[in-house]
Design a protein around this motif. Structure first.
Motif, PDB file in Angstrom:
ATOM      1  N   ILE A 101       0.823  -1.201   0.000  1.00 25.77           N
ATOM      2  CA  ILE A 101       0.000   0.000   0.000  1.00 25.77           C
ATOM      3  C   ILE A 101       0.866   1.264   0.000  1.00 25.77           C
ATOM      4  O   ILE A 101       0.454   2.302  -0.529  1.00 25.77           O
ATOM      5  N   GLY A 102       2.067   1.176   0.534  1.00 21.15           N
ATOM      6  CA  GLY A 102       2.964   2.326   0.536  1.00 21.15           C
ATOM      7  C   GLY A 102       3.628   2.576  -0.807  1.00 21.15           C
ATOM      8  O   GLY A 102       4.222   3.641  -1.024  1.00 21.15           O
ATOM      9  N   GLN A 103       3.507   1.613  -1.712  1.00 22.09           N
ATOM     10  CA  GLN A 103       4.138   1.735  -3.026  1.00 22.09           C
ATOM     11  C   GLN A 103       3.153   2.072  -4.131  1.00 22.09           C
ATOM     12  O   GLN A 103       3.538   2.178  -5.292  1.00 22.09           O
ATOM     13  N   VAL A 104       1.890   2.230  -3.774  1.00 25.27           N
ATOM     14  CA  VAL A 104       0.876   2.552  -4.776  1.00 25.27           C
ATOM     15  C   VAL A 104       0.205   3.875  -4.401  1.00 25.27           C
ATOM     16  O   VAL A 104       0.330   4.363  -3.275  1.00 25.27           O
ATOM     17  N   SER A 105      -0.489   4.434  -5.346  1.00 20.98           N
ATOM     18  CA  SER A 105      -1.234   5.671  -5.102  1.00 20.98           C
ATOM     19  C   SER A 105      -2.723   5.375  -5.236  1.00 20.98           C
ATOM     20  O   SER A 105      -3.175   4.909  -6.289  1.00 20.98           O
ATOM     21  N   LEU A 106      -3.472   5.642  -4.185  1.00 22.10           N
ATOM     22  CA  LEU A 106      -4.918   5.476  -4.244  1.00 22.10           C
ATOM     23  C   LEU A 106      -5.546   6.723  -4.848  1.00 22.10           C
ATOM     24  O   LEU A 106      -4.995   7.822  -4.766  1.00 22.10           O
ATOM     25  N   ALA A 107      -6.717   6.545  -5.457  1.00 18.08           N
ATOM     26  CA  ALA A 107      -7.458   7.686  -5.968  1.00 18.08           C
ATOM     27  C   ALA A 107      -7.834   8.607  -4.802  1.00 18.08           C
ATOM     28  O   ALA A 107      -7.858   8.188  -3.644  1.00 18.08           O
ATOM     29  N   PHE A 108      -8.103   9.858  -5.112  1.00 18.21           N
ATOM     30  CA  PHE A 108      -8.538  10.836  -4.124  1.00 18.21           C
ATOM     31  C   PHE A 108      -7.474  11.053  -3.048  1.00 18.21           C
ATOM     32  O   PHE A 108      -7.655  10.735  -1.873  1.00 18.21           O
ATOM     33  N   GLY A 109      -6.345  11.581  -3.510  1.00 16.04           N
ATOM     34  CA  GLY A 109      -5.214  11.810  -2.608  1.00 16.04           C
ATOM     35  C   GLY A 109      -5.524  12.734  -1.449  1.00 16.04           C
ATOM     36  O   GLY A 109      -4.814  12.714  -0.437  1.00 16.04           O
ATOM     37  N   ALA A 110      -6.597  13.511  -1.559  1.00 12.83           N
ATOM     38  CA  ALA A 110      -6.981  14.394  -0.447  1.00 12.83           C
ATOM     39  C   ALA A 110      -7.348  13.598   0.797  1.00 12.83           C
ATOM     40  O   ALA A 110      -7.366  14.151   1.908  1.00 12.83           O
ATOM     41  N   HIS A 151     -14.173  13.748   3.296  1.00 12.33           N
ATOM     42  CA  HIS A 151     -14.775  13.621   1.969  1.00 12.33           C
ATOM     43  C   HIS A 151     -15.346  14.932   1.438  1.00 12.33           C
ATOM     44  O   HIS A 151     -15.698  15.017   0.253  1.00 12.33           O
ATOM     45  N   GLN A 152     -15.422  15.940   2.261  1.00 12.29           N
ATOM     46  CA  GLN A 152     -15.880  17.235   1.764  1.00 12.29           C
ATOM     47  C   GLN A 152     -14.976  17.764   0.660  1.00 12.29           C
ATOM     48  O   GLN A 152     -15.410  18.518  -0.212  1.00 12.29           O
ATOM     49  N   ALA A 153     -13.704  17.365   0.682  1.00 13.29           N
ATOM     50  CA  ALA A 153     -12.760  17.786  -0.357  1.00 13.29           C
ATOM     51  C   ALA A 153     -12.842  16.899  -1.601  1.00 13.29           C
ATOM     52  O   ALA A 153     -12.296  17.245  -2.647  1.00 13.29           O
ATOM     53  N   VAL A 154     -13.535  15.778  -1.474  1.00 13.67           N
ATOM     54  CA  VAL A 154     -13.599  14.802  -2.566  1.00 13.67           C
ATOM     55  C   VAL A 154     -14.851  14.963  -3.415  1.00 13.67           C
ATOM     56  O   VAL A 154     -14.800  14.901  -4.647  1.00 13.67           O
ATOM     57  N   TRP A 155     -15.998  15.174  -2.760  1.00 16.59           N
ATOM     58  CA  TRP A 155     -17.269  15.186  -3.487  1.00 16.59           C
ATOM     59  C   TRP A 155     -17.323  16.201  -4.626  1.00 16.59           C
ATOM     60  O   TRP A 155     -17.949  15.903  -5.670  1.00 16.59           O
ATOM     61  N   PRO A 156     -16.710  17.374  -4.527  1.00 18.09           N
ATOM     62  CA  PRO A 156     -16.756  18.299  -5.670  1.00 18.09           C
ATOM     63  C   PRO A 156     -16.119  17.744  -6.936  1.00 18.09           C
ATOM     64  O   PRO A 156     -16.364  18.266  -8.031  1.00 18.09           O
ATOM     65  N   ARG A 157     -15.302  16.717  -6.814  1.00 13.54           N
ATOM     66  CA  ARG A 157     -14.659  16.117  -7.984  1.00 13.54           C
ATOM     67  C   ARG A 157     -15.564  15.103  -8.684  1.00 13.54           C
ATOM     68  O   ARG A 157     -15.241  14.651  -9.780  1.00 13.54           O
ATOM     69  N   ALA A 168     -25.200  18.554  -3.848  1.00  5.70           N
ATOM     70  CA  ALA A 168     -25.087  19.011  -5.233  1.00  5.70           C
ATOM     71  C   ALA A 168     -24.941  17.856  -6.224  1.00  5.70           C
ATOM     72  O   ALA A 168     -25.144  18.040  -7.432  1.00  5.70           O
ATOM     73  N   ILE A 169     -24.594  16.655  -5.735  1.00  3.24           N
ATOM     74  CA  ILE A 169     -24.401  15.508  -6.610  1.00  3.24           C
ATOM     75  C   ILE A 169     -25.750  14.923  -7.020  1.00  3.24           C
ATOM     76  O   ILE A 169     -26.637  14.737  -6.177  1.00  3.24           O
ATOM     77  N   GLU A 170     -25.919  14.641  -8.301  1.00  2.39           N
ATOM     78  CA  GLU A 170     -27.136  13.991  -8.775  1.00  2.39           C
ATOM     79  C   GLU A 170     -27.046  12.506  -8.425  1.00  2.39           C
ATOM     80  O   GLU A 170     -26.393  11.736  -9.121  1.00  2.39           O
ATOM     81  N   SER A 171     -27.686  12.136  -7.339  1.00  2.29           N
ATOM     82  CA  SER A 171     -27.552  10.766  -6.849  1.00  2.29           C
ATOM     83  C   SER A 171     -28.904  10.085  -6.732  1.00  2.29           C
ATOM     84  O   SER A 171     -29.942  10.728  -6.545  1.00  2.29           O
ATOM     85  N   TYR A 172     -28.850   8.756  -6.834  1.00  2.00           N
ATOM     86  CA  TYR A 172     -30.050   7.926  -6.750  1.00  2.00           C
ATOM     87  C   TYR A 172     -29.778   6.777  -5.783  1.00  2.00           C
ATOM     88  O   TYR A 172     -28.758   6.094  -5.900  1.00  2.00           O
TER      89      TYR A 172
END
Length: 260
Positions: free
Chosen positions: A20-29, A158-164, A186-190
């Protein structure tokens, strides 16, 4: 269109040599919070008896405490392959034990589409992409960690993630994981409920096996000729695998005739 899935308590073992230390996960924030939660989990697992109670482990699951202490050095694999259980078995097209499809998994082209369409909400890593490389671990949304509220830290992070997040989100998370990181308004969710339809036309909420129907829907979207972009196109995917999708505002109902 994005599918937002819960994780699974059960995980596949093994993986590639990368840690896990050698990979990059999505949403670095989310990386700082990921480190904080991992450290808190590690601290818990230094006391095996306390960890067994907090993680609610059965007598045959005590080895998961040791596994949690090895997260940083453990092998990794794509998240959508790491998680097992009813929902992810259906996504991967896995059959019952002993059948020819027991070890089925998404093929390369389907994994590529999953990378674009599937997100998974983890209690340890927060929001991850379907193809993010993660190790096996044991931590659920409802686990109590000393001095740390998973709901508080993940909701804030996740407040920093949802706008993406753009486009339609079909939220298939369980209540516990939806509460861990509520979607921004603000996200169009179902959201989606699964109902079983009886021969006489009556319908009732499906039990634990609703996960199978959800997994079948995601798999149909990943295997369709073109990725669905609208709810109507998703309904067509559902129809292709014998399911029926109905919409009432931001609530979707997935109808199956199979109770198991």
């Amino acid at each position: 269109m994005l599918f937002l899935l819960p994780p699974s308590e059960t995980k596949a073992v093994g993986g590639d040599s990368l840690t896990i230390g050698q990979v990059s996960l999505a949403f670095g924030a989310l990386d700082h919070t990921r480190e904080v939660v991992l450290q808190s989990l590690t601290n818990l697992c230094t006391d095996e008896a306390s960890a067994i109670r907090a993680l609610k482990l059965g007598s045959k699951q005590h080895h998961e405490v040791k596994a949690n202490l090895s997260i940083s050095s453990a092998p990794t694999m794509p998240a959508i392959l790491r998680y097992t259980g009813t929902l992810f078995d259906a996504v991967n097209g896995r059959g019952l034990k002993g059948t020819p499809t027991e070890h089925n998994q998404l093929e390369v082209d389907q994994l590529k589409r999953a990378k674009e369409m599937v997100l998974i909400q983890s209690a340890l890593f927060g929001l991850v992409n379907a193809t993010d490389l993660i190790p096996a671990y044991r931590l659920s949304a409802t686990t109590a960690l000393s001095g740390l509220s998973l709901k508080n830290v993940w909701a804030e992070a996740h407040q920093a993630v949802w706008p993406r997040i753009t486009g339609i989100v079909v939220d298939l998370r369980s209540k516990a994981y939806a509460e861990l990181a509520p979607l921004a308004p603000a996200i169009e969710s179902y959201s989606l409920d699964v109902l079983v339809e009886q021969p006489d036309g009556t319908r009732a909420p499906l039990n634990h096996f609703n996960k199978k129907a959800k997994g079948q829907l995601v798999r149909a979207a990943l295997m369709s000729k073109a990725a669905p972009q609208t709810i109507a196109e998703l309904a067509s995917c559902a129809s292709s695998v014998g399911l029926k999708l109905e919409q009432d505002g931001n609530q979707l109902q997935l109808i199956t005739t199979q109770a198991t």
